[in-house]
Design an enzyme around this catalytic site. Structure first.
Site, short mmCIF file in Angstrom:
data_model
loop_
_atom_site.label_atom_id
_atom_site.label_comp_id
_atom_site.label_asym_id
_atom_site.label_seq_id
_atom_site.Cartn_x
_atom_site.Cartn_y
_atom_site.Cartn_z
CG ASP A 60 -1.91 -1.22 1.38
OD1 ASP A 60 -2.22 -1.67 0.21
OD2 ASP A 60 -2.21 -1.53 2.41
CE LYS A 61 0.37 8.68 -1.05
NZ LYS A 61 -0.58 9.48 -1.29
#
Length: 323
Positions: A139-140
């Site tokens: 995830d970011k």
């Protein structure tokens, strides 16, 4: 844009009695298993001159196989010069230590400035590999280790290893609440029924298994080590929220600050300012996709999580509590 391709060959002795999709993966390793399987179901594969559209169909050694299909060209993305923390690199793979805030693949709202764009600049030939060699994502705002394939054969083997659960991915996290012992979370995950950008534990979702153990306990938080068996989107974050122990800083799954009583201002400020999920991919183990060598990498805990752990230990000591 697409191009017509034609592949021909004979079933090798090693594939005698195997399924057609498994046989094609062995005969034509330059193409992913998912792509070969789709060609079978689309009627692009002939065995002994007859179209076979069932991937599970068994084949025998010496049978003639012909694949005639349209090869769709991958969407082209721009190469962009960006700093990469490369932990390891050879002719076939790269291992990246991803920082927080870096999106892995372009998508809605993030057309560029991603890890994929950086990979294209660092190694332009990776443009020939689907998704620029990205076989799994973080995830970011999750930090840590990712493996990237630099060639199609390496990607094919890595994807298969992921599907067969032959790659070990270990994480560390800090969650809200005090867990007394480790365990296994075996709960299916799917898209949230009403919040379309969220995932959730859903009875008819895809199987998802997370192993976790306690590394350190604090007054109102727990430092965990976790290992994935499966790789569903947001898996650790969703599973921990399902246990009612969401990760510190997780804005999506309920990780708002939950300080213990009588916490001092410095600790409260640290918690309030931790605005990403406290999750780090700390360890990666796999068989090299080409040489077969067993390889292991570790990425140090990022500075923001180190600071948070120091604050948690300080708070615990101030209140006379032993771990």
């Amino acid at each position: 844009m697409s191009e017509q391709i034609s592949l021909t060959g004979y079933v090798p002795d090693s594939a005698n009695g195997k399924r057609l999709d498994q046989t094609l993966a062995e005969m034509f390793p330059d193409y992913s298993r998912s792509r070969l399987k789709s060609w079978i179901t689309e009627g692009c594969v002939q065995v002994e001159g007859t179209v076979v559209d069932r991937p599970r169909e068994k084949v025998l050694q010496g049978m003639a196989i012909e694949v005639t299909a349209e090869l769709q060209q991958e969407q082209r993305f721009a190469a962009q010069p960006m700093a990469l923390n490369i932990v390891y690199e050879d002719d076939d793979i790269m291992v990246i230590n991803k920082p927080a805030g870096l999106v892995v693949h372009p998508g809605a709202g993030t057309p560029d400035g991603t890890l994929l764009n950086a990979l294209l600049h660092h190694f332009p030939a990776i443009d020939q590999v689907p998704r620029a060699g990205i076989v799994h994502r973080l995830d970011k705002d999750t930090t840590g280790l990712m493996v990237v394939a630099k060639t199609i054969p390496a990607q094919t083997h890595l994807v298969a290893a992921l599907q067969n659960r032959e790659i070990t991915r270990e994480y560390e996290a800090i969650c809200n609440g005090v867990l007394t012992a480790g365990g296994v979370i075996d709960e299916p995950i799917a898209r949230h029924p009403t919040k379309r950008t969220h995932m959730a534990v859903v009875a008819l979702g895809k199987p998802a298994v997370t192993h976790y153990r306690v590394a350190e306990r604090f007054r109102a938080h727990t430092h965990l080590r976790l290992r994935l068996e499966t790789g569903r989107t947001h898996q650790i974050r969703v599973h921990m929220a399902h246990l009612r122990h969401p990760l510190v800083g997780d804005q999506t799954y309920g990780g708002r600050p939950r300080p213990p009583q009588q916490a001092d201002e410095a600790f409260l400020l640290c918690l309030r300012q931790f605005r990403r999920q406290a999750l780090h991919a700390i360890r990666l183990e796999l068989h090299h996709p080409i040489t077969g060598e067993w390889m292991t990498w570790e990425a140090p805990t990022p500075p923001d999580m180190v600071e948070l752990l120091q604050m948690l230990r300080r708070d615990r000591a101030q209140h006379g509590m032993d771990d």
